[in-house]
Scaffold this active site. Structure first.
Site, short mmCIF file in Angstrom:
data_model
loop_
_atom_site.label_atom_id
_atom_site.label_comp_id
_atom_site.label_asym_id
_atom_site.label_seq_id
_atom_site.Cartn_x
_atom_site.Cartn_y
_atom_site.Cartn_z
N GLN A 68 -8.08 -3.43 5.91
CA GLN A 68 -7.97 -2.22 6.76
C GLN A 68 -9.26 -1.43 6.47
OE1 GLN A 68 -5.20 0.89 5.19
NE2 GLN A 68 -5.27 1.72 7.44
N ARG B 35 -2.07 -15.33 -29.85
CA ARG B 35 -3.07 -15.16 -28.75
C ARG B 35 -2.89 -16.27 -27.68
NH1 ARG B 35 -8.28 -14.07 -31.44
NH2 ARG B 35 -9.01 -13.90 -29.50
N LEU C 53 1.44 -3.41 1.65
CA LEU C 53 0.36 -2.26 2.10
C LEU C 53 -0.21 -1.66 0.74
CD1 LEU C 53 1.69 0.02 4.64
CD2 LEU C 53 0.97 -2.24 5.15
N ARG D 134 -5.22 9.99 -7.52
CA ARG D 134 -4.63 10.48 -8.77
C ARG D 134 -4.39 9.76 -10.15
NH1 ARG D 134 0.88 12.61 -6.15
NH2 ARG D 134 0.04 11.11 -4.42
C1 UD1 Z 1 5.15 7.12 2.98
C2 UD1 Z 1 6.02 7.14 4.19
C3 UD1 Z 1 7.15 8.40 3.67
C4 UD1 Z 1 7.89 7.81 2.89
C5 UD1 Z 1 7.00 7.68 1.39
C6 UD1 Z 1 7.83 6.89 0.23
C7 UD1 Z 1 4.68 7.12 6.07
C8 UD1 Z 1 4.21 7.68 7.24
N1 UD1 Z 1 5.26 7.84 5.20
O1 UD1 Z 1 4.63 8.49 2.60
O2 UD1 Z 1 7.94 8.32 4.96
O3 UD1 Z 1 9.05 8.65 2.34
O4 UD1 Z 1 6.03 6.62 1.81
O5 UD1 Z 1 7.08 6.78 -0.78
O6 UD1 Z 1 4.75 5.79 5.98
N2 UD1 Z 1 -1.41 2.71 2.78
C9 UD1 Z 1 -2.46 1.99 3.16
N3 UD1 Z 1 -3.28 2.38 4.22
C10 UD1 Z 1 -3.27 3.68 4.73
C11 UD1 Z 1 -2.34 4.76 4.20
C12 UD1 Z 1 -1.45 3.92 3.21
O7 UD1 Z 1 -2.66 0.97 2.91
O8 UD1 Z 1 -4.07 4.14 5.66
C13 UD1 Z 1 -0.65 2.31 1.81
C14 UD1 Z 1 -0.78 2.98 0.27
O9 UD1 Z 1 -1.80 2.23 -0.28
C15 UD1 Z 1 0.57 2.80 -0.42
C16 UD1 Z 1 1.56 3.08 1.07
O10 UD1 Z 1 0.55 2.52 1.96
O11 UD1 Z 1 0.76 1.61 -0.84
C17 UD1 Z 1 2.09 4.47 1.08
O12 UD1 Z 1 0.93 5.15 1.39
P1 UD1 Z 1 1.04 6.83 1.06
O13 UD1 Z 1 -0.01 7.65 1.68
O14 UD1 Z 1 1.59 6.97 -0.20
O15 UD1 Z 1 2.41 7.37 1.93
P2 UD1 Z 1 3.32 8.61 1.62
O16 UD1 Z 1 2.78 9.76 2.12
O17 UD1 Z 1 3.75 8.60 0.41
#
Ligand code: UD1
Ligand code: MG
Length: 442
Positions: free
Chosen positions: A70, A312, A6, A13
């Site tokens: 997505q 290089r 994903l 940030r």
């Molecule tokens: C997620 C988990 C959480 C876990 C944490 C660990 C879920 C609902 N929650 O939360 O339980 O403890 O990770 O770090 O899964 N991404 C997409 N598309 C989206 C949303 C996210 O590709 O629509 C990808 C982001 O780029 C990232 C990953 O999914 O690589 C995680 O997304 P993020 O929003 O960081 O999830 P957390 O809220 O941290």
């Protein structure tokens, strides 16, 4: 096996023009670590990247693997669902990992897959005890299995006390995946489709779901520059330790910066303050002395590089070569036993076996428009402070005298002077000085 990465999140940030997952970590874009560590699983998995619309550079980082888009960032469950189109017909286990959590190791992924297969689990989740559990989803265990995952914001007070956190890494049965993802709803605090809901969904359908624990250090996600720097430190520690274990000597390991793909043979010795960019290999017994910056070069055995050498990309340095201080190489080949010991720029050059390049030699490779090659044969000698104006060839055993500007090819065995003749006037120094002194006195 298939691995879904994903990488469609925004990463605001980082405050950067570059997508988060492309920020460099040990010489690679962050997401490449995730891809390579997944690729090292056996049997080799199918990799599917999930990227945001228009994220061409992120998609390119996945090549040659499949990428799906997505369309909107509606949550991790929604992102995983986007990958289904690329997984049609896939029945084996599907690992879901995050593109911004690059420290996960192949061994840990393997452990999760093995545990799921042993337990015949529909879903397995990697969990860890977090120093600060606040930002994470919590794993709620029951009867030796995993009951559900609750996100921090949705957790009841008792669930917030749970220390076991969700790393985000999951292994899901490929056969069940479409059904599980299809059942996810967005009735939660963030109005998102949470991938984590597949645990409760699978459980309700009577399937086994398990948690496997790992080390927090491997699950560190990267959201800010500070976290990126912390991950770099952690990864460098890992790479240095692996090099030392493999028989590489380092005087001051903390000051040696390696790339994920740096290949150092046993008995290579590295001085302090050396940086390896991507694409370097160094053969047995070679020495990289202090303060070198080298990238994109294959270095042979028993060669000495540095101190203060810059290499290089596109270079090849053979065995028993000496490259000394303030020498820069770019796309240059140095044959066995060749030497360039001091102060030289050797760009787009080919230097034959046992040839000696004097101090101050410049391969004049650029005319303001194009780059040109300098080709030097075997056993040639280039005197100090010579400019070799490319394209130019210097034959085997030829000798270029010091201070020459060489604009024409020098055949094998020839002696070339490319400088003005010296004029020496006996006894005239005093006369000159008297004249200069008188003029200064006016
Ligand atoms: C997620 C988990 C959480 C876990 C944490 C660990 C879920 C609902 N929650 O939360 O339980 O403890 O990770 O770090 O899964 N991404 C997409 N598309 C989206 C949303 C996210 O590709 O629509 C990808 C982001 O780029 C990232 C990953 O999914 O690589 C995680 O997304 P993020 O929003 O960081 O999830 P957390 O809220 O941290
Ligand atoms: Mg996150």
């Amino acid at each position: 096996m298939a691995v879904v990465v994903l990488a469609a999140g925004a990463g605001t940030r980082m405050k950067s023009r570059i997508p988060k997952v492309l920020h460099s970590l040990a010489g690679w874009p962050m997401v490449r670590h995730v891809i390579e560590n997944a690729c090292a699983l056996r049997p080799a998995p199918r990799i599917v990247g999930v990227v945001a619309p228009g994220a061409k550079s992120v998609a390119a980082a996945f090549a040659p693997h499949a990428v799906v888009v997505q369309d909107k960032p509606l949550g991790t469950g929604h992102a995983a669902r986007a990958a289904l189109s690329a997984l049609a017909g896939h029945r084996g286990p599907v690992l879901v990992v995050f593109g911004d959590a690059p420290l996960i190791t192949t061994a840990t992924l393997r452990r999760l897959v093995a545990a799921c297969s042993r337990a015949r689990a529909a879903v397995g989740v990697l969990g860890f005890e977090a120093a600060d559990p606040a930002p994470y989803g919590r794993l709620i265990l029951r009867d030796g299995g995993l009951e559900k995952i609750v996100e921090s914001r949705d957790a009841a007070p008792a669930e917030k006390q749970v220390k076991l956190c969700n790393s985000g890494v999951m292994c899901i049965s490929g056969e069940l995946l479409p059904g599980l993802l299809g059942a996810i709803r967005n009735r939660n605090a963030k109005r998102e489709f949470y991938l984590t809901d597949v645990v409760a969904i699978a459980r309700a359908a009577g399937h086994r779901t398990i948690a496997v624990t790992g080390e927090e250090a491997e699950f560190q996600g990267i959201n800010s520059r500070e976290e990126l720097a912390a991950a770099e430190r952690a990864l460098q520690q890992r790479l240095r330790r692996a090099a030392l274990d493999a028989g590489v000597g380092m005087q001051d390991p903390e000051t040696v910066w390696l790339a994920a793909d740096t290949r150092l043979a046993a008995d290579v010795s590295i001085g302090p303050c050396v940086r390896f960019g991507p694409g370097v290999s160094v053969g047995v017994g070679s020495e990289i002395r202090a303060f070198c910056d080298i990238e994109g070069v294959r270095i042979g055995r028993d060669t000495i590089v540095g101190p203060f050498t810059r290499i290089r990309p596109g270079s090849v340095v053979a065995d028993r070569v000496h490259i000394g201080n303030f020498v820069e190489l770019k796309a240059t080949r140095m044959g066995r036993g060749a030497k360039a010991n001091h102060l030289a720029y050797l760009g787009d050059s080919d230097i034959g076996e046992a040839s000696n390049i004097g101090a101050g030699t410049i391969a004049v490779n650029y005319d303001g428009y194009g780059k040109h090659r300098t080709i030097i044969g075997r056993d040639a000698f280039v005197g100090s402070n010579s400019s070799l104006v490319a394209p130019v060839r210097i034959g085997n055993g030829a000798n270029v005298t010091a201070g020459s500007v060489i604009t024409e090819d020098v055949p094998a065995g020839a002696l070339a002077f490319g400088r003005a003749r010296q004029v020496t006037k006996k006894g005239r120094a005093g006369e000159l000085r008297a004249r200069l002194k008188a003029r200064a006195g006016k």
